[in-house]
Design a protein around this motif. Structure first.
Motif, mmCIF file in Angstrom:
data_model
loop_
_atom_site.group_PDB
_atom_site.id
_atom_site.type_symbol
_atom_site.label_atom_id
_atom_site.label_comp_id
_atom_site.label_asym_id
_atom_site.label_seq_id
_atom_site.Cartn_x
_atom_site.Cartn_y
_atom_site.Cartn_z
ATOM 1 N N ASP A 91 44.936 29.157 30.894
ATOM 2 C CA ASP A 91 44.418 30.016 29.749
ATOM 3 C C ASP A 91 44.395 29.273 28.539
ATOM 4 N N ALA A 92 45.160 28.310 28.094
ATOM 5 C CA ALA A 92 45.237 27.907 26.784
ATOM 6 C C ALA A 92 44.675 26.505 26.612
ATOM 7 N N SER A 93 44.209 25.769 27.704
ATOM 8 C CA SER A 93 43.724 24.499 27.742
ATOM 9 C C SER A 93 42.561 24.424 28.908
ATOM 10 N N SER A 94 41.770 23.232 28.286
ATOM 11 C CA SER A 94 40.615 22.986 28.975
ATOM 12 C C SER A 94 40.274 21.484 29.137
ATOM 13 N N GLU A 95 39.217 20.977 29.914
ATOM 14 C CA GLU A 95 38.996 19.526 30.099
ATOM 15 C C GLU A 95 37.412 19.450 29.806
ATOM 16 N N VAL A 96 37.170 18.528 29.154
ATOM 17 C CA VAL A 96 35.665 18.384 28.472
ATOM 18 C C VAL A 96 35.271 16.993 28.931
ATOM 19 N N GLN A 97 34.047 16.900 29.672
ATOM 20 C CA GLN A 97 33.660 15.667 29.850
ATOM 21 C C GLN A 97 32.208 15.638 29.428
ATOM 22 N N LEU A 98 31.325 14.501 29.159
ATOM 23 C CA LEU A 98 30.187 14.427 28.672
ATOM 24 C C LEU A 98 29.419 13.516 29.762
ATOM 25 N N HIS A 99 28.146 14.091 29.936
ATOM 26 C CA HIS A 99 27.178 13.350 30.975
ATOM 27 C C HIS A 99 26.011 12.840 30.325
ATOM 28 N N PHE A 100 25.649 11.750 30.382
ATOM 29 C CA PHE A 100 24.162 11.406 29.914
ATOM 30 C C PHE A 100 23.340 11.007 31.101
ATOM 31 N N THR A 101 22.121 11.676 31.109
ATOM 32 C CA THR A 101 21.278 11.044 32.122
ATOM 33 C C THR A 101 19.850 11.144 31.612
ATOM 34 N N GLY A 102 19.308 9.910 31.984
ATOM 35 C CA GLY A 102 18.040 9.613 31.538
ATOM 36 C C GLY A 102 17.031 8.806 32.394
ATOM 37 N N ASP A 103 15.832 9.100 32.134
ATOM 38 C CA ASP A 103 14.754 8.355 32.992
ATOM 39 C C ASP A 103 14.286 7.152 32.257
ATOM 40 N N ILE A 104 15.082 6.232 32.147
ATOM 41 C CA ILE A 104 15.055 4.918 31.450
ATOM 42 C C ILE A 104 14.693 3.566 32.284
ATOM 43 N N ASN A 105 13.525 2.965 31.939
ATOM 44 C CA ASN A 105 13.372 1.749 32.571
ATOM 45 C C ASN A 105 14.502 0.692 32.588
ATOM 46 N N PRO A 106 14.643 -0.093 33.682
ATOM 47 C CA PRO A 106 15.976 -1.083 33.751
ATOM 48 C C PRO A 106 16.040 -1.902 32.639
ATOM 49 N N MET A 107 15.008 -2.609 31.916
ATOM 50 C CA MET A 107 15.140 -3.223 30.810
ATOM 51 C C MET A 107 15.627 -2.433 29.651
ATOM 52 N N MET A 108 15.304 -1.554 29.216
ATOM 53 C CA MET A 108 15.710 -0.692 28.110
ATOM 54 C C MET A 108 17.301 -0.164 28.453
ATOM 55 N N ALA A 109 17.425 0.089 29.720
ATOM 56 C CA ALA A 109 18.950 0.629 30.095
ATOM 57 C C ALA A 109 19.757 -0.576 29.915
ATOM 58 N N MET A 110 19.484 -1.771 30.300
ATOM 59 C CA MET A 110 20.593 -2.732 29.797
ATOM 60 C C MET A 110 20.692 -2.889 28.306
ATOM 61 N N MET A 111 19.679 -2.557 27.503
ATOM 62 C CA MET A 111 19.871 -2.757 26.068
ATOM 63 C C MET A 111 20.692 -1.409 25.238
ATOM 64 N N ILE A 112 20.407 -0.327 26.007
ATOM 65 C CA ILE A 112 21.081 0.913 25.343
ATOM 66 C C ILE A 112 22.350 1.587 26.027
ATOM 67 N N LYS A 113 22.734 0.757 27.389
ATOM 68 C CA LYS A 113 23.740 1.254 28.016
ATOM 69 C C LYS A 113 24.914 1.272 27.233
ATOM 70 N N ASN A 114 25.648 0.037 26.610
ATOM 71 C CA ASN A 114 26.866 -0.044 26.022
ATOM 72 C C ASN A 114 26.919 0.870 24.794
ATOM 73 N N PRO A 115 25.639 0.920 23.674
ATOM 74 C CA PRO A 115 25.739 1.973 22.707
ATOM 75 C C PRO A 115 25.863 3.288 23.264
ATOM 76 N N ILE A 116 25.350 3.754 24.284
ATOM 77 C CA ILE A 116 25.256 5.165 24.448
ATOM 78 C C ILE A 116 26.665 5.467 25.048
ATOM 79 N N THR A 117 27.149 4.356 25.862
ATOM 80 C CA THR A 117 28.547 4.592 26.190
ATOM 81 C C THR A 117 29.590 4.953 25.317
ATOM 82 N N LYS A 118 29.685 3.955 24.389
ATOM 83 C CA LYS A 118 30.263 4.102 23.079
ATOM 84 C C LYS A 118 30.036 5.617 22.340
#
Length: 131
Positions: A91-118
Motif C-alpha cells: 500500500d505504501a510502496s511501488s516499483e518503477v521501470q522504464l522501457h524504451f522501444t524504437g524502430d531504429i536501424n542497426p547503424m543508428m542503434a549503435m550510436m544511440i544505445k549508450n546515450p539512451i540507456t544513460k
C-alpha cells in the motif's frame, strides 16, 4: 531496439506515482543535469533537449491507471516509445521501470544505445526523490 532501466523502489503507492508521472510537466524534474531545454507544448506533450543532442518531442500516447504510461515520439525521424511501468509492492510502496522501444536501424542503434540507456537510467533514478 529495446532497452530497459533498472527497477527502482518508490515509497509511494502506485496511484501516487502514477498521478505525478501522468502529468508530463513533472518530467522536467526527472531530466539529467545536461538538459538544455524543456518546454511544455500541450497538457500531454513536451519538448526537451540535452546538450549536443537534437530536440525531442514526447506525447502521452496511452495510460492505464495506475500501472502504465506510454510516451511516444511526436514527429521527428525516429519512431519510439518510452513506457513507464509501475508495479505495486504494498500500500505504501511501488516499483518503477522504464522501457524504451524504437524502430531504429542497426547503424543508428549503435550510436544511440549508450546515450539512451544513460538517459532512461537517469530518469528512473530521479523518480524516488521527485514523486
Amino acid at each position: 531496439m529495446n532497452l530497459q532501466s533498472p527497477k527502482v523502489k518508490v515509497s509511494k503507492s502506485p496511484e501516487a506515482v502514477f498521478n505525478v508521472l501522468s502529468d508530463v510537466k513533472n518530467f522536467e524534474s526527472l531530466m539529467p543535469e545536461n538538459i538544455s531545454k524543456f518546454e511544455l507544448l500541450e497538457d500531454d506533450k513536451f519538448l526537451f533537449a540535452l546538450k549536443g543532442m537534437p530536440e525531442i518531442v514526447l506525447k502521452k500516447k496511452e495510460v492505464i491507471p495506475p500501472n502504465k504510461i506510454v510516451l511516444g515520439a511526436a514527429g521527428g525521424k525516429i519512431d519510439f516509445a518510452l513506457t513507464v511501468n509501475i508495479d505495486n509492492i504494498d500500500d505504501a510502496s511501488s516499483e518503477v521501470q522504464l522501457h524504451f522501444t524504437g524502430d531504429i536501424n542497426p547503424m543508428m542503434a549503435m550510436m544511440i544505445k549508450n546515450p539512451i540507456t544513460k538517459f532512461i537510467e537517469t530518469l528512473v533514478t530521479n523518480i524516488p526523490q521527485n514523486v
